[in-house]
Design a protein around this motif. Structure first.
Motif, PDB file in Angstrom:
ATOM      1  N   HIS A 100      -2.624  -0.255  -3.608  1.00 17.78           N
ATOM      2  CA  HIS A 100      -2.216  -1.310  -3.232  1.00 17.78           C
ATOM      3  C   HIS A 100      -1.262  -1.991  -4.626  1.00 17.78           C
ATOM      4  O   HIS A 100      -2.855  -2.782  -5.333  1.00 17.78           O
ATOM      5  CB  HIS A 100      -3.718  -1.992  -3.080  1.00 17.78           C
ATOM      6  N   GLN A 156      -3.700  13.237  -1.054  1.00 17.40           N
ATOM      7  CA  GLN A 156      -2.930  11.672  -1.921  1.00 17.40           C
ATOM      8  C   GLN A 156      -3.770  10.942  -2.133  1.00 17.40           C
ATOM      9  O   GLN A 156      -5.272  10.677  -1.654  1.00 17.40           O
ATOM     10  CB  GLN A 156      -2.478  11.779  -0.873  1.00 17.40           C
ATOM     11  N   ARG A 158      -4.867  13.457   3.697  1.00 14.16           N
ATOM     12  CA  ARG A 158      -4.054  12.565   4.470  1.00 14.16           C
ATOM     13  C   ARG A 158      -3.237  13.240   6.367  1.00 14.16           C
ATOM     14  O   ARG A 158      -2.880  14.794   5.665  1.00 14.16           O
ATOM     15  CB  ARG A 158      -2.232  12.517   4.060  1.00 14.16           C
ATOM     16  N   LEU A 192      -4.195   6.814  -2.708  1.00 13.57           N
ATOM     17  CA  LEU A 192      -3.944   5.048  -2.272  1.00 13.57           C
ATOM     18  C   LEU A 192      -3.840   3.909  -3.474  1.00 13.57           C
ATOM     19  O   LEU A 192      -4.719   3.932  -4.515  1.00 13.57           O
ATOM     20  CB  LEU A 192      -4.784   4.897  -1.598  1.00 13.57           C
ATOM     21  N   LEU A 243      -2.324   6.792   7.904  1.00 14.68           N
ATOM     22  CA  LEU A 243      -1.824   5.586   7.043  1.00 14.68           C
ATOM     23  C   LEU A 243      -0.751   5.616   9.246  1.00 14.68           C
ATOM     24  O   LEU A 243       0.030   4.149   8.106  1.00 14.68           O
ATOM     25  CB  LEU A 243      -2.182   5.721   6.608  1.00 14.68           C
ATOM     26  N   LEU A 285       0.790  -0.893  -0.158  1.00 12.48           N
ATOM     27  CA  LEU A 285      -0.078  -0.270   0.232  1.00 12.48           C
ATOM     28  C   LEU A 285       1.117   1.581   0.599  1.00 12.48           C
ATOM     29  O   LEU A 285       1.867   1.222   1.097  1.00 12.48           O
ATOM     30  CB  LEU A 285      -1.200   0.245   2.118  1.00 12.48           C
ATOM     31  N   ARG A 286       0.613   1.677  -0.810  1.00  9.04           N
ATOM     32  CA  ARG A 286       1.630   3.299  -0.775  1.00  9.04           C
ATOM     33  C   ARG A 286       0.106   4.291  -1.424  1.00  9.04           C
ATOM     34  O   ARG A 286      -0.531   4.773  -1.475  1.00  9.04           O
ATOM     35  CB  ARG A 286       2.781   2.846  -2.229  1.00  9.04           C
ATOM     36  N   VAL A 287       1.176   5.340  -0.903  1.00  7.46           N
ATOM     37  CA  VAL A 287       0.613   7.214  -1.344  1.00  7.46           C
ATOM     38  C   VAL A 287       0.904   7.521  -2.757  1.00  7.46           C
ATOM     39  O   VAL A 287       2.171   7.165  -2.258  1.00  7.46           O
ATOM     40  CB  VAL A 287      -0.262   7.679  -0.933  1.00  7.46           C
TER      41      VAL A 287
END
Length: 929
Positions: free
Chosen positions: A785, A781, A852, A783, A804, A769-771
């Motif tokens: 996966h 932001q 965020r 997201l 997060l 999982l990144r933004v």
């Protein structure tokens, strides 16, 4: 037939998938086989035919099936209605699709015909992919009808006979722009007269004329089926509208039913009759036909006012007498055909373009079009040539007058080329070639300054991907005029700016200009002129990532905005779906020339997210159910039935959903390498090598894929794309043994060997999982996966706030902060809000971007009791800590925390006591690996 097959062969080899994505050596079942020639020398990679790549079960196949069902179920005669109407042919009772394809749609239906081209391409791709002859049959139906349309347009309009009031009648189909031109002398200079007509209107357009005899808009007499109030009106004047002496009816004429209209003028009195009953009388009508003198025009169905509609419906009789008939005589006309002594037209012809006069005066009438005739026998359109003519003198855009006629021409041309590739129907090629000849005959006569002005006009001058299609056409027949035609569309100001890497995109209509650069690449293929390749490459870099949303789309309200303005452009009208379609085409074409993995990284992003997500997961025979815009405002609900329907985005959506497999695999031009660009359940048949490659995977629900090679033993390099997002590892085994080499994210990993029947390659690529932060507001932001964009589903209309970091893993993976939803792959919850893949075509309110917010320092769900300090640029303490991930151990993480804390304390951004709490909390927390 040998020359025909030779031309077919030449196109397949020369353009392969540039026209019909994936078309090459293989031919769809049921079509003629043909040898292939090499594609353009400038291509170092070649695509496979759609028929060579079979989709396996999965999200792509499921979405495609919905569109295939739509392709099978929609009545193509509805699409053909506007073409047949334009040619004055019977529409077979079909109802036009409406929306952009209808005369009552946006901008008066000035784009009609484009959707048929899209539909032809969809059918062609469907047939190439599945071999289902239903699609081929429908292609042949459309091509056959268009052939008849063009032939009709080449000649004077012909009578369309229908059942009349007494015998036959002549119908003027709405959209045919046909009228009856009567010769001079019809009124005979009479001082008294009776005008009588049987009409059957099929449309309720105000001011449509039953008759209009006059010179201009000053001296005339007319009988309108409807005035501004919707009732019949007769008027006569020698002084324009202000001097009209008139008669108005009391009720509207019924549609699709015969009505009898009659007007008598005598002794200063005028009377209007409807179906034998006097409905209006004016005793102050001093004007008579004699007062008008000799008139220039005598028209049935056409007005001297250019903005008035042409009468749509049928004429069952028209008579003029040199006296005023009595009321009893008018009544008798309800059961007996008229026999006017000045003219008498029974409209009982069944063919030809002339209508006989039964009065004995020999005043033969002629059926004509308001716009005359095409300028070239190759003309084919669903509307008159008028828009093309008017564009040449326009200095400003007005899509209610001229709406992108060459864009529509492109869609029709592209559809015909694809139909030819799919079915080998020579009629499709003949139609396409004729269109090229016609366009060249128009544009080659214009000065360069006129062309540049035309192509610079917003909307009116838009021409879509016509350059690509025309270069493809040149590859078939080799006509020098067609290549010259393609170059006449060069918009030099834009191409030169991009070739110089000067960003001038701010304020330009996005989808008007993206396909220009796919055309540039085809011109580079044909001419070798470096300017075209450089411009295309630089343009792509100006859009990706600088004007790209996380889902892969671009544009706000259809326009490009300033470079790196993403958060500031979020609205309900972002990411026009056509833009994603055309950026995919451009990325693919660039990759044929230069194997920059960024092109395929983008391709995966846009295909898996915006393009898949633009198709609703619902069956519908009437509509393709595809978005126009993707609104990125919080809580936006996707609209899968946009505007009034039959839009450009629904058209490209039909195309996208029938070619999902077009870029899964490519082959090197020398045959030495196989590129695996996308991980998708599929089976490739590589005929030249005598092998098949099958991908077994549930990607993206599965984090990897298994490829099995079957068939003949042979050597080639297998080049596996290592996605840029695959930072958690990319492991490759061959027959259970690790492959040599170190995969690098954002590259291709090569396995070179002699492949044998049954070899198995296993690829594992764990998702994280990144933004992705917007460049103009890092706190906003989206997201991901792995490759999958995750969107929050919530009715809130403000940006949702989420943190997060609270349970981030040592690897830097933020996923542990979210909770998986059982039984729903790729679904998670956070703080009670569900996150789901963007590609799911639902009507849930979504948040593609979230705010965020990391207000407190938390490690491993342990709160340090300290506020998370933030620098002036928006970077928080936790951002700087986790920027060092992945961490080999908890100790490495704690060391990173200590280093960052010390720096922030030294800079006065964090108190020493709070810094100690932060380090202590990190040291005492438990972390996911």
């Amino acid at each position: 037939m040998a020359p025909h097959l030779s031309r077919r062969t030449l196109l397949q080899s020369a353009i392969l998938a540039a026209a019909l994505p994936g078309v090459g050596a293989a031919v769809a079942p049921g079509s003629a086989a043909a040898a292939t020639l090499p594609p353009p020398a400038s291509w170092t990679l070649q695509p496979f035919a759609l028929a060579d790549v079979a989709l396996g079960a999965g999200v792509f196949a499921a979405k495609r099936q919905l569109m295939l069902d739509h392709a099978r179920g929609y009545d193509v005669n509805r699409l053909l209605q506007v073409f047949r109407a334009n040619a004055g042919l019977s529409t077979l009772g079909a109802v036009a699709p409406g929306g952009w394809e209808g005369l009552d749609g946006e901008a008066n239906g000035n784009l009609r015909g484009h959707y048929t081209g899209h539909f032809l391409t969809m059918l062609s791709q469907a047939y190439a992919s599945t071999g289902d002859t239903v699609h081929a049959d429908r292609i042949r139906t459309v091509v056959g009808a268009l052939t008849e349309v063009r032939e009709a347009l080449r000649h004077d309009p012909a009578v369309l006979a229908v059942a009349g009031r007494f015998a036959t009648a002549v119908e003027h189909v709405r959209g045919s722009y046909q009228y009856v031109d009567l010769p001079a002398g019809v009124l005979g200079g009479a001082t008294e007269t009776t005008l009588a007509a049987w009409v059957k209107p099929t449309h309720d357009g105000n001011w449509a004329r039953v008759l209009d005899f006059g010179d201009d808009t000053t001296r005339y007499l007319y009988l309108a089926a409807r005035n501004a109030g919707g009732v019949p009106r007769f008027a006569i004047t020698t002084g324009g509208p202000g001097g009209e002496q008139g008669l108005d009816g009391t009720a509207a004429l019924p549609l699709n039913r015969w009505s009898h209209l009659a007007v008598t003028l005598a002794g200063g009195t005028g009377t209007l009759y409807v179906d034998g009953t006097a409905v209006a009388r004016n005793t102050a009508m001093s004007l008579t036909p004699a007062a008008l003198g000799t008139l220039a025009d005598h028209w049935l169905g056409r007005s001297h006012y250019a903005s008035d509609p042409v009468f749509a419906g049928a004429f069952g009789g028209f008579d003029v007498w040199s006296r005023a008939l009595t009321a009893a005589e008018i009544t008798a006309l309800q059961s007996t055909p008229g026999s006017g002594d000045l003219v008498s037209y029974a409209f009982d012809e069944t063919s030809g373009s002339t209508l006989a006069d039964g009065s004995g005066r020999g005043l033969t009438a002629t059926l004509r079009r308001t716009w005359g005739a095409p300028s070239h026998p190759g003309f084919l359109a669903a509307y008159p040539e008028t828009q093309f003519i008017q564009l040449e003198s326009m200095t400003g855009s007005d899509y209610t007058r001229v709406w992108a006629p060459y864009y529509t021409a492109h869609k029709i041309l592209r559809g015909l080329l694809d139909a030819y590739l799919a079915t080998d129907d020579p009629r499709a090629l003949d139609l396409a070639s004729g269109m090229g000849d016609w366009m060249y005959s128009r544009l080659s006569k214009l000065p360069a300054t006129t062309l540049q002005r035309m192509w610079g006009l917003f909307s009116s001058g838009e021409f879509g991907g016509i350059v690509e299609a025309v270069v493809d056409l040149h590859a078939i027949g080799g006509k020098a005029e067609h290549l010259a035609l393609a170059r006449l569309f060069d918009l030099d100001s834009l191409i030169d700016a991009c070739a110089a890497n000067t960003d001038v995109l701010d304020g330009l209509h996005a989808n008007q200009h993206i396909p220009i650069f796919t055309g540039c690449l085809r011109l580079y293929d044909a001419t070798g002129e470096q300017r075209y390749l450089t411009a295309a490459r630089n343009f792509w870099g100006m859009v990706v990532p600088h004007r790209m949303y996380g889902i892969g789309g671009t544009s706000t309200g259809e326009f490009f905005r300033a470079r790196d303005a993403v958060a500031g452009t979020i609205s309900a009208t972002n990411a026009e779906t056509c833009c994603a379609y055309n950026l995919l085409k451009l990325s693919r074409a660039l990759f044929f020339h230069e194997q920059d993995p960024a092109y395929m990284d983008y391709y995966e992003r846009a295909l898996l997210n915006q393009v898949l997500g633009s198709k609703q997961d619902t069956a519908d025979a009437e509509k393709p159910l595809v978005t126009y815009f993707i609104g990125l405002t919080p809580g936006h609900v996707r609209d899968y039935t946009p505007k009034q329907g039959t839009t450009c985005c629904e058209g490209t959506g039909m195309e996208s959903a029938t070619k999902y497999q077009d870029s899964v695999y490519f082959k090197a031009a020398d045959g030495g390498s196989l590129y695996v660009n996308l991980y998708s359940p599929s089976t490739l048949t590589w005929a030249e090598k005598g092998v098949t490659v099958t991908q077994a995977t549930d990607f993206p629900c599965e984090q990897g894929s298994t490829l099995t090679v079957r068939g003949r033993t042979g050597a080639f390099a297998l080049r596996l794309r290592v996605p840029a997002w695959a930072t958690a590892g990319f492991r490759v085994t061959v027959n259970g043994r690790a492959a040599d080499g170190t995969p690098v994210p954002g590259s291709y990993f090569t396995v070179s060997r002699t492949w044998r029947d049954g070899d198995v390659v296993r690829v594992a690529m764990p998702f994280r999982l990144r933004v992705e932060k917007t460049p103009d507001d890092p706190s906003l932001q989206t997201l991901f996966h792995g490759p999958v964009n995750l969107v929050a589903r919530d009715f809130a209309t403000g940006h949702l706030e989420f943190g997060l970091y609270r349970n981030a893993a040592l690897s830097g993976d933020l996923l542990p902060t979210l909770t998986p939803v059982g039984g729903k792959p790729l679904h998670f919850t956070l703080n009670g809000t569900e996150f789901a893949p963007f590609f799911e075509g639902t009507e849930d309110p979504t948040h593609v971007y979230v705010r965020r917010a990391e207000p407190r320092v938390v490690f491993g769900n342990s709160d340090a009791g300290v506020a998370n300090p933030v620098k002036a640029d928006g970077t928080g303490l936790l951002d700087e800590v986790w920027a060092g991930a992945p961490f080999a151990s908890k100790g490495a993480l704690v060391a990173r925390v200590r280093t960052v804390v010390n720096a922030w304390v030294a800079a006065g951004l964090l108190g020493a006591a709070d810094g100690a709490k932060v380090v202590g909390t990190a040291n005492g927390a438990t972390f996911v690996p």
